[in-house]
Design a protein around this motif. Structure first.
Motif: not given
Length: 82
Positions: A34-35, A38, A42
């Protein structure tokens, strides 16, 4: 990502079918994934805005439409950082 999907993906890389993966390990890999996703989004948005001079792509205000090329541009550095 659902825990059963993460577990299935992890098991697909194992050679010993009797190897078990704990729920904590599945949870950790899920959070890491998930990190990673993201951060990829970004960075791709920041790169696209930098290339376009923050003009936007003519879409809805506040939203940036990403293309595969945007992710390809940030991929190498992202992989080195993770």
């Amino acid at each position: 990502l659902p825990p059963h999907l993460i577990s299935r993906i992890l098991h697909s890389f194992l050679t010993d079918e009797t190897t078990r993966i704990s729920n904590a390990a599945v949870s950790s890999v899920s959070e890491y994934t998930r990190t990673f996703v993201r951060e990829a989004i970004y960075r791709a948005v920041a790169e696209r805005e930098k290339r376009q001079g923050k003009q936007g792509s003519g879409g809805i205000a506040g939203y940036v439409e990403l293309e595969v090329e945007d992710l390809e541009r940030v991929g190498p550095q992202l992989m080195l950082d993770f």
